[in-house]
Write a protein that holds these residues in place. Structure first.
Motif, PDB file in Angstrom:
ATOM      1  N   THR A  26       0.827  -1.202   0.000  1.00 24.88           N
ATOM      2  CA  THR A  26       0.000   0.000   0.000  1.00 24.88           C
ATOM      3  C   THR A  26       0.865   1.257   0.000  1.00 24.88           C
ATOM      4  O   THR A  26       0.576   2.236  -0.704  1.00 24.88           O
ATOM      5  CB  THR A  26      -0.927   0.010   1.228  1.00 24.88           C
ATOM      6  N   GLU A  27       1.969   1.211   0.775  1.00 23.21           N
ATOM      7  CA  GLU A  27       2.856   2.375   0.845  1.00 23.21           C
ATOM      8  C   GLU A  27       3.507   2.643  -0.510  1.00 23.21           C
ATOM      9  O   GLU A  27       3.591   3.798  -0.961  1.00 23.21           O
ATOM     10  CB  GLU A  27       3.937   2.153   1.903  1.00 23.21           C
ATOM     11  N   ASP A  28       3.982   1.561  -1.174  1.00 24.23           N
ATOM     12  CA  ASP A  28       4.620   1.746  -2.477  1.00 24.23           C
ATOM     13  C   ASP A  28       3.620   2.222  -3.519  1.00 24.23           C
ATOM     14  O   ASP A  28       3.937   3.065  -4.376  1.00 24.23           O
ATOM     15  CB  ASP A  28       5.276   0.444  -2.933  1.00 24.23           C
ATOM     16  N   ALA A  29       2.401   1.677  -3.464  1.00 22.21           N
ATOM     17  CA  ALA A  29       1.374   2.097  -4.413  1.00 22.21           C
ATOM     18  C   ALA A  29       1.064   3.587  -4.249  1.00 22.21           C
ATOM     19  O   ALA A  29       0.934   4.331  -5.232  1.00 22.21           O
ATOM     20  CB  ALA A  29       0.111   1.265  -4.233  1.00 22.21           C
ATOM     21  N   ALA A  30       0.966   4.041  -3.004  1.00 21.81           N
ATOM     22  CA  ALA A  30       0.692   5.456  -2.750  1.00 21.81           C
ATOM     23  C   ALA A  30       1.830   6.328  -3.252  1.00 21.81           C
ATOM     24  O   ALA A  30       1.608   7.403  -3.835  1.00 21.81           O
ATOM     25  CB  ALA A  30       0.469   5.677  -1.251  1.00 21.81           C
ATOM     26  N   ARG A  31       3.069   5.862  -3.049  1.00 17.87           N
ATOM     27  CA  ARG A  31       4.227   6.633  -3.511  1.00 17.87           C
ATOM     28  C   ARG A  31       4.236   6.739  -5.035  1.00 17.87           C
ATOM     29  O   ARG A  31       4.457   7.831  -5.595  1.00 17.87           O
ATOM     30  CB  ARG A  31       5.518   5.966  -3.043  1.00 17.87           C
ATOM     31  N   VAL A  32       3.985   5.621  -5.734  1.00 20.16           N
ATOM     32  CA  VAL A  32       4.013   5.634  -7.191  1.00 20.16           C
ATOM     33  C   VAL A  32       2.871   6.477  -7.744  1.00 20.16           C
ATOM     34  O   VAL A  32       3.050   7.215  -8.727  1.00 20.16           O
ATOM     35  CB  VAL A  32       3.940   4.198  -7.749  1.00 20.16           C
ATOM     36  N   LEU A  33       1.713   6.427  -7.124  1.00 18.69           N
ATOM     37  CA  LEU A  33       0.607   7.267  -7.563  1.00 18.69           C
ATOM     38  C   LEU A  33       0.962   8.746  -7.453  1.00 18.69           C
ATOM     39  O   LEU A  33       0.637   9.551  -8.339  1.00 18.69           O
ATOM     40  CB  LEU A  33      -0.652   6.958  -6.738  1.00 18.69           C
ATOM     41  N   ALA A  34       1.634   9.103  -6.374  1.00 19.25           N
ATOM     42  CA  ALA A  34       2.068  10.495  -6.211  1.00 19.25           C
ATOM     43  C   ALA A  34       3.074  10.870  -7.295  1.00 19.25           C
ATOM     44  O   ALA A  34       3.050  11.994  -7.826  1.00 19.25           O
ATOM     45  CB  ALA A  34       2.670  10.687  -4.818  1.00 19.25           C
ATOM     46  N   GLU A  35       3.983   9.937  -7.642  1.00 15.84           N
ATOM     47  CA  GLU A  35       4.952  10.206  -8.703  1.00 15.84           C
ATOM     48  C   GLU A  35       4.237  10.405 -10.044  1.00 15.84           C
ATOM     49  O   GLU A  35       4.583  11.312 -10.819  1.00 15.84           O
ATOM     50  CB  GLU A  35       5.942   9.041  -8.812  1.00 15.84           C
ATOM     51  N   LEU A  36       3.248   9.559 -10.328  1.00 15.99           N
ATOM     52  CA  LEU A  36       2.504   9.690 -11.579  1.00 15.99           C
ATOM     53  C   LEU A  36       1.747  11.017 -11.628  1.00 15.99           C
ATOM     54  O   LEU A  36       1.638  11.639 -12.692  1.00 15.99           O
ATOM     55  CB  LEU A  36       1.531   8.523 -11.739  1.00 15.99           C
ATOM     56  N   ALA A  37       1.239  11.439 -10.483  1.00 13.84           N
ATOM     57  CA  ALA A  37       0.551  12.729 -10.431  1.00 13.84           C
ATOM     58  C   ALA A  37       1.524  13.863 -10.722  1.00 13.84           C
ATOM     59  O   ALA A  37       1.203  14.805 -11.459  1.00 13.84           O
ATOM     60  CB  ALA A  37      -0.106  12.921  -9.066  1.00 13.84           C
ATOM     61  N   ASP A  38       2.747  13.784 -10.164  1.00 16.26           N
ATOM     62  CA  ASP A  38       3.752  14.816 -10.416  1.00 16.26           C
ATOM     63  C   ASP A  38       4.127  14.880 -11.894  1.00 16.26           C
ATOM     64  O   ASP A  38       4.437  15.956 -12.424  1.00 16.26           O
ATOM     65  CB  ASP A  38       5.003  14.554  -9.577  1.00 16.26           C
ATOM     66  N   LEU A  39       4.119  13.712 -12.543  1.00 15.06           N
ATOM     67  CA  LEU A  39       4.469  13.650 -13.963  1.00 15.06           C
ATOM     68  C   LEU A  39       3.290  13.997 -14.867  1.00 15.06           C
ATOM     69  O   LEU A  39       3.457  14.103 -16.086  1.00 15.06           O
ATOM     70  CB  LEU A  39       4.964  12.232 -14.312  1.00 15.06           C
ATOM     71  N   GLY A  40       2.118  14.157 -14.269  1.00 15.38           N
ATOM     72  CA  GLY A  40       0.937  14.465 -15.074  1.00 15.38           C
ATOM     73  C   GLY A  40       0.353  13.259 -15.761  1.00 15.38           C
ATOM     74  O   GLY A  40      -0.432  13.384 -16.704  1.00 15.38           O
ATOM     75  N   ALA A  41       0.704  12.039 -15.297  1.00 15.25           N
ATOM     76  CA  ALA A  41       0.195  10.808 -15.911  1.00 15.25           C
ATOM     77  C   ALA A  41      -1.041  10.274 -15.205  1.00 15.25           C
ATOM     78  O   ALA A  41      -1.725   9.387 -15.727  1.00 15.25           O
ATOM     79  CB  ALA A  41       1.284   9.737 -15.912  1.00 15.25           C
ATOM     80  N   ALA A  42      -1.342  10.767 -14.004  1.00 16.39           N
ATOM     81  CA  ALA A  42      -2.509  10.320 -13.248  1.00 16.39           C
ATOM     82  C   ALA A  42      -3.096  11.504 -12.490  1.00 16.39           C
ATOM     83  O   ALA A  42      -2.378  12.460 -12.157  1.00 16.39           O
ATOM     84  CB  ALA A  42      -2.138   9.196 -12.287  1.00 16.39           C
ATOM     85  N   VAL A  43      -4.378  11.417 -12.232  1.00 15.22           N
ATOM     86  CA  VAL A  43      -5.084  12.494 -11.540  1.00 15.22           C
ATOM     87  C   VAL A  43      -5.963  11.888 -10.455  1.00 15.22           C
ATOM     88  O   VAL A  43      -6.594  10.847 -10.664  1.00 15.22           O
ATOM     89  CB  VAL A  43      -5.960  13.310 -12.518  1.00 15.22           C
ATOM     90  N   ARG A  44      -5.969  12.531  -9.299  1.00 16.81           N
ATOM     91  CA  ARG A  44      -6.839  12.077  -8.219  1.00 16.81           C
ATOM     92  C   ARG A  44      -8.140  12.863  -8.274  1.00 16.81           C
ATOM     93  O   ARG A  44      -8.141  14.096  -8.216  1.00 16.81           O
ATOM     94  CB  ARG A  44      -6.148  12.277  -6.876  1.00 16.81           C
TER      95      ARG A  44
END
Length: 318
Positions: A37-55
């Motif tokens: 769960t911790e790694d998934a949250a970290r990667v999601l944050a990275e994708l958000a920073d890159l503009g590849a994912a949005v919450r």
């Protein structure tokens, strides 16, 4: 940014999980990718920073793959454009220098390999402040000449002359050359690596440069000595442009414990070698290399191989 599209990377796995599903929360992403769960949250944050994912209010969603691909291609195009610009500038400078031969004293042709070796030593011996070097294959020196160059460089650095060397990534393909680079870094050389270099170039202070514009040719046709002039200033500017594109390498003591194998992997990775090439070089399976690179990227907080090289150098891992 490239890792977003790579299914072998954490970012790639998470992005694919988002792209193929409805809005997901962290727990669903973790379950779909096998990450904690911790790694998934970290990667999601990275994708958000890159503009590849949005919450959103419903959960995490992927940006359209075509837009992400466009971002990746733009980043790659920007890098290639910078290299092409430097190459075009170099080509223009070279032809301008050739036109000046015979009509000015700023430029002289180099007669043969023996003269080139002698001039290379003279440039270093006469430098009082710095040597800037673009170092690329092919290498025609004998082991004895390589040893003599190491000795000369160590002596000049000991006298206070700063060396900045930008190496072609081929330096990692030759164990002897790699060992020589490492020794020079230990002695104080400031070194970087670039995937490709167009020429061989040595600049002594701001007074003289030696240029070999076509290193792959068997002869030295076109090799030049360039004296203090506007042309030399332009070559200095070209060096600085290429220097900014290089990946820093350092021999500083690591701030954390890092195995010799991991240090070699991250150095080769930062130089642009593929997983397969690293696996062959170290006689490891590709799966092992991918697993170690993923772990190293996580420790560095890097999203690309280039970032990993810079982060590792800054932390003293290389």
């Amino acid at each position: 940014m490239y890792d977003v599209l790579d299914p072998g990377r954490d970012q790639g796995r998470v992005y694919r999980a988002l792209a193929g599903n409805r809005p997901s929360d962290v727990d669903r992403v973790a379950a779909a990718t096998g990450l904690s769960t911790e790694d998934a949250a970290r990667v999601l944050a990275e994708l958000a920073d890159l503009g590849a994912a949005v919450r959103t209010g419903e959960g995490w969603v992927a940006r359209p793959p075509v837009r992400v691909m466009s971002d990746v291609l733009r980043a790659e195009e920007a890098r290639r454009t910078a290299l092409w610009r430097a190459g075009a500038e170099l080509d223009e400078l070279y032809h301008a220098a050739r036109r000046d031969i015979g009509s000015a004293t700023d430029v002289e042709p180099v007669a043969d390999l023996t003269e080139l070796f002698a001039l290379t030593e003279r440039v270093q011996d006469r430098a009082r402040e710095r040597i800037r070097w673009l170092d690329r294959p092919p290498y025609r020196s004998s082991p004895e000449r390589f040893a003599a160059q190491e000795s000369l460089q160590a002596r000049r650095m000991g006298a206070g002359v700063a060396y900045r060397t930008l190496y072609h990534q081929a330096v990692y393909d030759d164990a002897d050359l790699f060992a020589s680079m490492t020794r020079m870094i230990d002695a104080g050389e400031d070194a970087r690596v670039l995937a490709d270099l167009p020429v061989k170039l040595v600049i002594g202070d701001d007074h003289i440069a030696l240029l070999v514009p076509e290193p792959g040719r068997s002869a030295l046709a076109g090799a030049l000595v360039v004296h203090a002039s506007g042309l030399l200033n332009a070559f200095c500017g070209l060096f600085e442009t290429l220097w900014t594109l290089g990946v820093p390498v350092t021999a500083a003591e690591p701030s954390v414990r890092l195995s010799d194998r991991d240090r070699t992997i991250i150095t080769l990775m930062a130089a642009g070698l593929t997983d397969e090439a690293i696996a062959r070089r170290l006689r490891l399976s590709r799966r092992t290399v991918v697993r170690r690179i993923t772990a190293l990227l996580d420790r560095l907080g890097a999203t690309t191989r280039f970032q990993a090289g810079v982060q590792a150098a800054n932390r003293g891992w290389l």
